[in-house]
Motif scaffolding. Structure first.
Motif, mmCIF file in Angstrom:
data_model
loop_
_atom_site.group_PDB
_atom_site.id
_atom_site.type_symbol
_atom_site.label_atom_id
_atom_site.label_comp_id
_atom_site.label_asym_id
_atom_site.label_seq_id
_atom_site.Cartn_x
_atom_site.Cartn_y
_atom_site.Cartn_z
ATOM 1 N N HIS A 183 0.845 -1.015 0.015
ATOM 2 C CA HIS A 183 -0.008 -0.102 0.107
ATOM 3 C C HIS A 183 0.731 1.195 0.008
ATOM 4 C CE1 HIS A 183 -2.796 -2.954 1.605
ATOM 5 N NE2 HIS A 183 -3.491 -2.587 0.824
ATOM 6 N N TRP A 184 2.122 1.102 -0.248
ATOM 7 C CA TRP A 184 3.104 2.488 -0.042
ATOM 8 C C TRP A 184 2.820 3.250 -1.491
ATOM 9 C CZ3 TRP A 184 8.634 0.596 1.755
ATOM 10 C CH2 TRP A 184 8.290 -0.022 3.161
ATOM 11 N N GLN A 185 2.602 4.378 -1.170
ATOM 12 C CA GLN A 185 2.446 5.456 -2.125
ATOM 13 C C GLN A 185 3.962 6.423 -2.209
ATOM 14 O OE1 GLN A 185 -0.100 5.360 -4.721
ATOM 15 N NE2 GLN A 185 -0.628 3.312 -3.255
ATOM 16 N N LEU A 186 4.469 6.507 -3.356
ATOM 17 C CA LEU A 186 5.503 7.235 -3.383
ATOM 18 C C LEU A 186 5.248 8.675 -3.321
ATOM 19 C CD1 LEU A 186 8.817 7.367 -4.184
ATOM 20 C CD2 LEU A 186 8.092 7.643 -6.580
ATOM 21 N N LEU A 187 6.066 9.256 -2.485
ATOM 22 C CA LEU A 187 6.092 11.024 -2.280
ATOM 23 C C LEU A 187 7.284 11.606 -2.698
ATOM 24 C CD1 LEU A 187 4.511 11.404 1.345
ATOM 25 C CD2 LEU A 187 3.338 11.658 -0.668
ATOM 26 N N ARG A 188 8.356 10.905 -2.417
ATOM 27 C CA ARG A 188 9.553 11.614 -2.901
ATOM 28 C C ARG A 188 10.562 10.679 -3.517
ATOM 29 N NH1 ARG A 188 12.574 16.319 -1.513
ATOM 30 N NH2 ARG A 188 14.487 16.113 -1.893
ATOM 31 N N ALA A 189 10.698 10.746 -4.803
ATOM 32 C CA ALA A 189 11.622 10.018 -5.552
ATOM 33 C C ALA A 189 13.066 9.964 -5.254
ATOM 34 C CB ALA A 189 11.338 10.002 -7.209
ATOM 35 N N HIS A 190 13.624 8.817 -5.544
ATOM 36 C CA HIS A 190 15.122 8.748 -5.276
ATOM 37 C C HIS A 190 15.990 9.734 -6.185
ATOM 38 C CE1 HIS A 190 19.231 7.051 -6.417
ATOM 39 N NE2 HIS A 190 19.089 6.947 -5.107
ATOM 40 N N GLU A 191 16.879 10.278 -5.711
ATOM 41 C CA GLU A 191 17.779 11.441 -6.213
ATOM 42 C C GLU A 191 19.390 10.894 -6.271
ATOM 43 O OE1 GLU A 191 16.785 15.662 -6.143
ATOM 44 O OE2 GLU A 191 15.318 15.063 -4.544
ATOM 45 N N PRO A 192 19.860 10.677 -7.341
ATOM 46 C CA PRO A 192 21.178 10.064 -7.514
ATOM 47 C C PRO A 192 22.366 11.053 -6.628
ATOM 48 C CG PRO A 192 20.212 9.854 -9.517
ATOM 49 C CD PRO A 192 19.374 10.772 -8.635
ATOM 50 N N GLN A 193 21.985 12.417 -6.574
ATOM 51 C CA GLN A 193 23.032 13.345 -6.184
ATOM 52 C C GLN A 193 22.611 14.054 -4.674
ATOM 53 O OE1 GLN A 193 25.862 13.819 -7.500
ATOM 54 N NE2 GLN A 193 24.690 12.361 -9.205
ATOM 55 N N ILE A 194 21.549 13.477 -4.182
ATOM 56 C CA ILE A 194 20.948 13.892 -2.875
ATOM 57 C C ILE A 194 20.562 12.640 -1.896
ATOM 58 C CG2 ILE A 194 19.328 15.587 -1.614
ATOM 59 C CD1 ILE A 194 18.882 16.959 -4.220
ATOM 60 N N MET A 195 21.280 12.744 -0.827
ATOM 61 C CA MET A 195 21.078 11.664 0.169
ATOM 62 C C MET A 195 19.917 12.152 0.935
ATOM 63 S SD MET A 195 21.851 8.779 1.313
ATOM 64 C CE MET A 195 21.618 7.875 3.062
ATOM 65 N N PHE A 196 19.038 11.127 1.053
ATOM 66 C CA PHE A 196 17.915 11.459 2.018
ATOM 67 C C PHE A 196 17.901 10.749 3.398
ATOM 68 C CE2 PHE A 196 13.119 10.109 2.695
ATOM 69 C CZ PHE A 196 12.774 10.943 3.591
#
Length: 681
Positions: A303-316
């Motif tokens: 049931h997970w819905q994507l809010l913020r996508a992975h970014e190669p240059q920014i570590m979340f």
């Protein structure tokens, strides 16, 4: 002149293994002899050490009040008093006008660690007020072994109960009935592996969760919304979360997403667009993590819905939840970034004054608060607590750590430099010095760590001013294995890539020498724990590059430790260093392990510090390393071992003892660099 203690060398594959026999008289006598030798060798610095201690102490406001935190009907805060080792914990009634003014008439002393310590070691683990504010749960470690006793105090009458449970990890988490506590238990390797539920008024506890896999550590915490309880089970590479309604503590926890090797995620509960929901940070879409949401009723993976996508240059790196906003902690170009997404408004990034700094969410306060608190500091700027108004981005400095005496941040300059590693990788260096010092060859203190993906963001130090004001440069080498440049940076300095941590550090040292900031005869290096492994490795590889080294609780006997699964942390560390039961991994670790690679060569002066009760890095790692160095090194440079016989991984408890430890280290450095005579004179 007394000779250095010479440890007995057995005719065995590991000639100093006998030093691992804890509580053996011969071992204790040897450690005490090393301590006595250190004091004898540094006896000429006693006046300097006292002078440095007083100098450092004079910069610190010894009597102070922490910034009160509002919660429910109270303000919670701490007071420090001159002469006391530890802050006292208090609360008072919250003013009707919403200010943070302490009402001393309603002030209540909650906990005084000074009285509990009675001059000995003490470390406070949990400090947790019940949701109804009627009770306080806290845990104490009185040895440094990080095993805790659990207590519950009734705040109406100060009556105290010690809970009858042993081998506790120190955690204490309240359910919303204010009667049920969850706590963790340690196994024989000091790993939190069981979670228990205890109901006040009983002498028993029910086993709620057990983690049999030795790679995984268990923890339990309350969600930001205060509506849910969360169990997090994690190894270095994989995690799993279980959740429970905090109002139904006797029900069963529900798994959010069953563990999959390599899938790391963490979860919190809060509100988005007026609806209760789950927020999940996951690395499945990419190594720098992405953000998902799920409804309160259906947290499972499907049931997970994507809010913020992975970014190669920014570590979340993480997130904080609040009814007013979602706050993201990011890392970009080696620097921490706070991004705020207010409910129903455009996102913005928090703006800051310095080029290199440390920044994190210190306190999200109450869930419905319209402000949060950030902690901000730089190498030349004392720590500030900044209030951020979530809707507008407005900032206010609520408190700045005072520096007493003649201090002006503008007299010091902070820089970010880049060194080139042998494979062409650019390695960041953060440094600080007085303005007139930079550009001239000067004594330089270079610090490094480089493990577990930890980021060494620049931090301010009252004690460090004693070096900077004597013409030192202080620098941090942000080597691979740390997390400063994201997950890929971490992975490039672990397992089969661990050698990059060592070559990066050497490259940073060579760069600082090459641009004329220092020279080998003025260069001091330092690191602790896994940073001590870094010190040991670079000393074996390039000893001529350094004048002195400080190794705090150093992880220098890595090969032998990783072959002993009965020791604390060993099994879970396989994901960081590798499993030496595999022949290729054995040879790889053997190729860089500091203890294994001590050679017949000249080494710089070395000060090693160990904690006898250290459960993370055993005291014998430093003791064996020093013993082998004494037997093999070809120089007459000073080699000292200090074992804190009543301390653990974090050293002696108490703020004044920490200042005395810094004074000893600085006196050692000044002696080695030939600067102590002018200080004493």
């Amino acid at each position: 002149m007394p000779h250095a203690p010479i440890a007995r060398a057995d005719h065995a594959a590991d000639p100093y293994r006998w030093l691992e026999h804890r509580d053996n008289k011969e071992v204790l006598d040897h450690l005490k002899a090393e301590n006595a030798y250190l004091e004898q060798q540094l006896s000429g610095q006693l006046a300097l050490r006292e002078s440095l201690f007083q100098e450092i102490k004079s910069r610190i406001r010894e009597t102070d009040l922490s910034l009160p935190s509002p919660w429910g009907p109270y303000l919670y805060y701490q007071r420090t008093v001159a002469g006391d080792e530890y802050p006292r914990h208090y609360r008072c009634n919250k003013p009707a006008d919403g200010t943070l003014t302490v009402d001393e008439h309603s002030e209540q002393l909650l906990l005084d660690p000074n009285a509990l310590a009675d001059g000995g070691f003490i470390s406070l683990g949990a400090f947790s007020i019940s949701p109804d504010h009627q009770r306080m749960a806290y845990s104490l470690d009185t040895s440094g072994e990080e095993t805790y006793q659990l207590f519950v105090k009734e705040l109406a009458d100060d009556s105290l109960i010690e809970l009858p449970f042993a081998d506790c990890d120190g955690s204490m988490t309240w359910a919303n009935d204010s009667q049920t506590l969850f706590f963790g238990e340690l196994d024989d390797t000091h790993r939190p592996h069981k979670l228990y539920r205890h109901t006040l008024g009983t002498d028993s506890a029910d086993l709620v969760f057990e983690e049999p896999d030795g790679r995984f550590f268990l923890s339990c915490y309350r969600s930001s919304s205060e509506r849910q309880l969360i169990i997090h089970v994690g190894s270095k590479t994989t995690s799993e979360a279980w959740v429970l309604d905090a109002a139904a503590p006797h029900a069963s926890f529900t798994c959010v997403a069953p563990r999959e090797e390599g899938h790391e995620y963490d979860i919190d509960h809060g509100m988005l667009d007026g609806q209760w929901c789950w927020l999940i940070r996951s690395n499945q879409p990419g190594i720098n993590f992405a953000l998902f949401s799920a409804s309160e009723a259906a947290p499972s993976r499907t049931h997970w819905q994507l809010l913020r996508a992975h970014e190669p240059q920014i570590m979340f790196e993480g997130f904080s939840l609040n009814q007013q906003a979602l706050v993201l902690s990011l890392r970009e170009n080696g620097l921490p970034i706070i991004e705020v997404q207010p409910q129903g408004q455009a996102a913005y990034r928090v703006q800051l004054p310095d080029a290199a700094y440390s920044l994190y969410v210190q306190d999200s306060l109450e869930f419905d608060s319209d402000v949060i608190r950030l902690r901000y500091e730089a190498l030349n700027r004392p720590a500030q607590v900044r209030q951020l108004t979530l809707a507008t981005g407005a900032q206010a400095v609520l408190k700045q750590t005072p520096v007493l005496g003649d201090f002006d941040a503008d007299h010091y300059v902070s820089q970010r430099l880049w060194a080139t590693a042998p494979d062409g990788t650019q390695v960041p260096i953060s440094l600080v010095a007085k303005r007139e010092v930079l550009g001239n060859s000067a004594p330089l203190y270079l610090y490094g760590y480089g493990a577990y993906g930890e980021s060494l963001d620049p931090w301010f130090s009252h004690a460090r001013l004693s070096l900077l004001d004597r013409g030192f440069v202080f620098a941090i080498a942000h080597v691979r294995g740390g997390g400063e440049l994201g997950e890929a940076w971490y992975r490039a300095g672990k397992l089969e890539h661990k050698h990059n941590s060592f070559s990066d550090f050497i490259a940073c040292a060579e760069h600082l020498i090459g641009i004329g900031y220092t020279q080998p005869s003025q260069l001091v290096i330092s690191g602790g724990s896994a940073g001590g492994l870094l010190m040991g490795a670079v000393l074996n590889k390039r000893p001529e590059l350094f004048a002195a080294a400080i190794a705090e609780v150093p992880f220098v006997d890595v090969l032998n430790t990783m072959q002993n699964p009965d020791l604390p942390l060993t099994v879970t560390e396989y994901d960081e260093w590798g499993d030496p039961n595999q022949p290729d991994v054995f040879e790889r670790i053997k190729g860089y392990a500091p203890y294994e690679n001590v050679q017949a060569q000249a080494y710089p002066a070395i000060l090693a510090v160990a904690g006898y009760n250290d459960s993370r890095v055993q005291y014998w790692e430093a003791a064996k390393w020093v013993a082998k160095l004494r037997a093999h090194k070809t120089d007459n440079n000073l080699l000292l071992l200090k074992t804190e016989l009543e301390a653990g991984h974090g050293g002696m408890s108490g703020r004044y003892q920490a200042l005395k430890d810094a004074a000893l280290e600085y006196a050692f450095i000044l002696k080695i660099l030939g600067m102590d005579a002018e200080q004493n004179g």
